[in-house]
Write an enzyme that holds these catalytic residues in place. Structure first.
Site, short mmCIF file in Angstrom:
data_model
loop_
_atom_site.label_atom_id
_atom_site.label_comp_id
_atom_site.label_asym_id
_atom_site.label_seq_id
_atom_site.Cartn_x
_atom_site.Cartn_y
_atom_site.Cartn_z
CE LYS A 254 -3.50 0.12 2.90
NZ LYS A 254 -4.30 0.28 4.14
NE ARG A 255 5.44 2.29 4.26
CZ ARG A 255 6.09 1.76 5.29
NH1 ARG A 255 7.39 1.53 5.20
NH2 ARG A 255 5.44 1.44 6.39
#
Length: 317
Positions: A254-255
C-alpha cells in the site's frame, strides 16, 4: 452470535485505498467464514491517528460493498461488540494492560528507536529487531529517574519457552519468545497501543473464531497466543495466506501505491477483479468474472497455494 458458529473478520487499516494483497486476503477471509456458514465482522484498525482517517475508513466500507464482500456487523453499522473502531477502544486495552501489570509482567522501557535499531542489537532474519532486554532489570528508582526526561513505553516480559500452534493453512509453527522476539511492546512511549495487545483484546471481545491474514504476520502469532494465555482468553484458529508478488518478485505494498483499488477498478469491473483474485487463489479455473458468492462452492483451504504467488504479467500489470 449463534453458539458454535464461525466468526471471521476484516481488519483493515484506513491509511489509504486497499491494494491487491489486501483484497486477496479479504476475499479468502470472507470465503473461509461464509463457506462454514459463519459471519464476518468488520473492525477498523485506526490506532495510528496520524496515518488513519475516518474518510479512508468510510471508503473501505464502500470498497467492500462494491466487491460484494458484505459483513454481518461492525464498521459504521456497529453491533453488540462495538465500538468497531480501535481508536475508541482504549479503555479495553488499558484494562488488559493492568491485568498484565498485576501479574508483574510489565515494565517501563526507555529505549529510543535509534537504540533499538543499533547495529549491536540482535535482528531476526526478516530484519525485525529482537529486544535485548536493556530496560528489563531497571530498579524502580532508576525507572523513575529516567521517566523525568522521557516517557516510557510498556513492555511485556516473555518466557524462555516455546509457543507452538498449528496454522490452519501452513501447518506447525513455533517460536521461543525470549530468543526469537524478546520482550515486546504493549504500548508505545507516545501512548499508542501496540498491535499485539489490541488485536488480541478485540478478537476475543468480538468472538472471532478464525483469523485469516497474510503470512507476513505468521511470526506475530506466538506473541499473541502468549497474551491470550495470560489474559485467560480463547484464541481463534489462524490461517496465514501467501503474499502476492509482482512479476519481478517485489511484494505488493500500500505504501508505494502498487495496484490500489482505484487503479484496479479503473481497469476491471468488480466481478472481473474477484475472478482474477479467485484465479490466483486456485479457486477459479480461469480469470473469468466471478462474484464472491459464486466462489463459495469452490472454496477449500487445500486448493490455496502455500508459497507466495507471483502475479502473472498481463493479469493486472
Amino acid at each position: 452470535m449463534t453458539n458454535g458458529a464461525e466468526r471471521g473478520r476484516f481488519a483493515p487499516s484506513p491509511s489509504g485505498r486497499m491494494h491487491l494483497g489486501n483484497l486477496f486476503t479479504s476475499l479468502l477471509a470472507w470465503l473461509s467464514a461464509k463457506s462454514a456458514g459463519g459471519q464476518v465482522v468488520l473492525r477498523i484498525e485506526d490506532l495510528d491517528a496520524g496515518r488513519c482517517t475516518r474518510a479512508c475508513a468510510d471508503q473501505l466500507e464502500e470498497d467492500y460493498c462494491a466487491l460484494g464482500l458484505f459483513w454481518d456487523e461492525g464498521g459504521s453499522a456497529g453491533g453488540p461488540d462495538g465500538s468497531y473502531y480501535q481508536s475508541r477502544r482504549g479503555a479495553r486495552y488499558a484494562a488488559a494492560l493492568e491485568t498484565l501489570r498485576e501479574k508483574g509482567l510489565v515494565y517501563p522501557c526507555f529505549c529510543t528507536r535509534a537504540q533499538l535499531h543499533a547495529a549491536s542489537a540482535p535482528h531476526r532474519e526478516d530484519g525485525q529487531t529482537i529486544y535485548p532486554g536493556t530496560c528489563r532489570a531497571l530498579t524502580p528508582d532508576q525507572a523513575a529517574e529516567r521517566a523525568e526526561t522521557r516517557p516510557p513505553a510498556d513492555r511485556l516480559r516473555v518466557p524462555d519457552r516455546e509457543i507452538a500452534f498449528e496454522d490452519g493453512h501452513l501447518g506447525p509453527y513455533a517460536e521461543y519468545l525470549a530468543r526469537d522476539c524478546g520482550d515486546f511492546l504493549l504500548r508505545r512511549s507516545d501512548g499508542l497501543w501496540a498491535y499485539q495487545l489490541a488485536v488480541v483484546v478485540d478478537d476475543a471481545a468480538m468472538q472471532v473464531t478464525q483469523v485469516v491474514r497474510g503470512s507476513d504476520l505468521l511470526a506475530s502469532t506466538p506473541r499473541q497466543l502468549y497474551l491470550y494465555e495470560l489474559l485467560g482468553l480463547t484464541p481463534p484458529k489462524f490461517y496465514h495466506v501467501p503474499l502476492l508478488l509482482s512479476p519481478d518478485g517485489r511484494r505488493l505494498s500500500k505504501r508505494d501505491g502498487d495496484l490500489s483499488l482505484d487503479v484496479l477498478l479503473s481497469q476491471s469491473t468488480p466481478k472481473e477483479l474477484i475472478g482474477k483474485l479467485g484465479y490466483l487463489a486456485g479457486l477459479n479455473p480461469s480469470a473469468r468474472p466471478r462474484t464472491p458468492e459464486s466462489l463459495l462452492a469452490e472454496f477449500d483451504w487445500q486448493r490455496i497455494p502455500k508459497e507466495n504467488i507471483f502475479v502473472p504479467t498481463g493479469l493486472f500489470f
